[in-house]
Design an enzyme around this catalytic site. Structure first.
Site, PDB file in Angstrom:
ATOM      1  N   LYS A 268       5.999   9.069 -33.111  1.00 54.23           N
ATOM      2  CA  LYS A 268       4.641   9.042 -33.772  1.00 54.23           C
ATOM      3  C   LYS A 268       4.503   7.433 -34.568  1.00 54.23           C
ATOM      4  CE  LYS A 268       4.924  13.405 -32.248  1.00 54.23           C
ATOM      5  NZ  LYS A 268       5.523  14.282 -33.062  1.00 54.23           N
TER       6      LYS A 268
ATOM      7  N   TYR B  89       7.340  21.782 -37.535  1.00 54.85           N
ATOM      8  CA  TYR B  89       6.771  21.434 -36.129  1.00 54.85           C
ATOM      9  C   TYR B  89       7.153  22.535 -35.346  1.00 54.85           C
ATOM     10  CZ  TYR B  89       6.731  18.891 -31.711  1.00 54.85           C
ATOM     11  OH  TYR B  89       6.369  18.597 -30.489  1.00 54.85           O
TER      12      TYR B  89
ATOM     13  N   ASP C 124      12.551  16.105 -42.286  1.00 53.17           N
ATOM     14  CA  ASP C 124      11.776  15.467 -41.213  1.00 53.17           C
ATOM     15  C   ASP C 124      10.605  14.698 -41.870  1.00 53.17           C
ATOM     16  OD1 ASP C 124       9.959  14.879 -39.246  1.00 53.17           O
ATOM     17  OD2 ASP C 124      10.533  16.784 -38.183  1.00 53.17           O
TER      18      ASP C 124
ATOM     19  N   ARG D  43      25.494   5.428 -23.271  1.00 59.80           N
ATOM     20  CA  ARG D  43      25.604   6.636 -23.810  1.00 59.80           C
ATOM     21  C   ARG D  43      26.287   6.672 -25.048  1.00 59.80           C
ATOM     22  NH1 ARG D  43      29.032  10.494 -23.300  1.00 59.80           N
ATOM     23  NH2 ARG D  43      29.130  10.333 -21.190  1.00 59.80           N
TER      24      ARG D  43
END
Ligand SMILES: *Cc1c(COP(=O)(O)O)cnc(C)c1O
Length: 389
Positions: free
Chosen positions: A204, A107, A179, A54
């Site tokens: 994507k 988005y 973005d 993590r």
């Protein structure tokens, strides 16, 4: 190193033990210390070896630093999803009492996290039509910390002039977060145009094969450090090593994939523009696109995403979408295969209807992610679908 060479080689992990040619997968939750002193040094930051996945892992670090190199910026962070990149960046850069400005077309998940999560914690915001310079100028407040945009915007394809917006944000002491999911660093480099932080859904184009959800944040070192610790490390949006390893594999072919996406999308946009059953096509590469000049200035090519409206609105769109075979009816985008979807009822269903309409997301709008299949097959499938409309 130039783009494709970096995409393949930058920061590759050399396996000294066996000489593996490809970066090994470090699918481990924790890392063993040689002794207590080493463990203590790592947690104190005196030794930057790994401690616990993590908090850092060779595979996530490899792909995030490679993407930062492709963006020609300082540093990157790998996250579990694109949304975790968006939310961690926004939470990491702001605190209660701050204000931010976001473009009005984003988005759907980003709108949802802003409306339902971020603004719950004493952070104020305003959606603004950023291309309306006066509205944008007057949206700044003394406590405005961040301006957040997507260009091209998902799904309307409207563009925003990154250089102009960065200058205005900086003049007001605010940071610009972009973005860049639709463009990738192959087609547009926001930091070079003045942005401070860039977020990606690597689900994507960056991964490009439809088999991973992931995100990356890149940008200037001081902001990446601030987002990483204490935010990403403790909010826990770190992504999995295996996913990062797959993304690193996908990233190697980003350049050639984007070339083909652009080539196919340009041809599909022209096909749609000349089709009698299509009312409007939104694609930055078309000369009829209102911001075509800006597209040529800030993007090196026009990408693989097209939005369009049929004569006959949603009812006609539904007929088309239900009668395609090769092109899958699915959300997401940027994979090797073509996908088509209906934003108002799918990706942007979470956006309240009045916000959706004012952002230009009409009920008849269809969005296609043009894949890298042979163009003839994509067009033949569209022909078949349109025949049913
Ligand atoms: C998909 C997408 C996101 C969210 O990414 P996930 O990987 O689905 O969490 C954010 N921004 C844009 C522009 C997207 O297309």
């Amino acid at each position: 190193m130039k783009f494709n060479t970096k995409a393949i080689h930058y920061g590759a992990i050399h396996d000294k033990q066996f000489g593996a040619h490809v970066s090994p997968l470090y699918q481990t939750s924790t890392f063993v210390f040689e002794d207590c002193a080493q463990g203590g040094d790592r947690f104190a930051g005196r030794d930057n070896g790994y401690k616990y996945t993590r908090l850092g892992n060779p595979n996530t670090r490899e792909v995030a630093s490679r993407l930062a190199a492709l963006d020609e910026t300082d540093a990157g962070l790998y996250t579990s999803t694109g949304m975790s990149a968006v939310s961690t960046a926004l939470l990491g850069l702001m605190q209660a009492g701050d204000h931010f400005i976001a473009a009005d077309c984003l988005y759907g998940g980003t709108v949802a996290v802003i409306n339902k999560v971020i603004t719950k914690y004493g952070i104020e915001m305003d959606y603004v039509k950023i291309n309306d310079t006066e509205a944008f100028q007057s949206a700044f407040k003394a406590n405005t910390k961040v301006v957040y945009i997507e260009t091209p915007a998902n799904p309307t394809m409207e563009l925003i002039d990154i250089e102009a917006v960065a200058a205005m944000a900086h003049a007001h002491g605010a940071l610009l977060v972009v973005d860049n999911t639709f463009m990738t660093p192959y087609l547009q480099k926001p930091v070079k145009l003045g942005a401070d932080v860039v977020v990606y859904s690597v689900t994507k184009y960056i991964n490009g094969h439809g088999d991973v959800v992931g995100g990356i944040i890149t940008g200037k070192q001081c902001y990446i450090d601030q987002i990483n610790n204490p935010h990403l490390l403790n909010l826990g949006g770190t992504g999995s090593p295996f996913d990062a390893w797959l993304v690193a594999r996908g990233l190697k072919t980003l350049g050639i994939r984007m070339e083909r996406h652009c080539e196919n999308a340009m041809a599909v946009a022209k096909y749609l523009e000349s089709h009698s059953k299509v009312a409007k096509v939104y694609f930055p590469g078309l000369e009829t696109f209102p911001q075509h000049d800006l597209a040529k200035r800030q993007m090196s090519n026009f990408g693989g995403m097209i939005a369009f409206e049929l004569e006959g609105g949603y009812a006609a769109g539904e007929k088309l979408l239900n009668n395609l075979e090769l092109i899958s009816l699915a959300v997401s985008l940027g994979g090797v295969d073509s996908l088509i979807q209906h934003p108002a009822s799918m990706t942007h269903a979470a956006v309240p209807p009045e916000e959706r309409l004012s952002a230009g997301i009409t009920d008849g709008l269809v969005r296609i992610s043009v894949g890298i299949e042979d163009l003839e097959d994509i067009l033949a499938d569209l022909d078949k679908g349109f025949a049913c409309v």
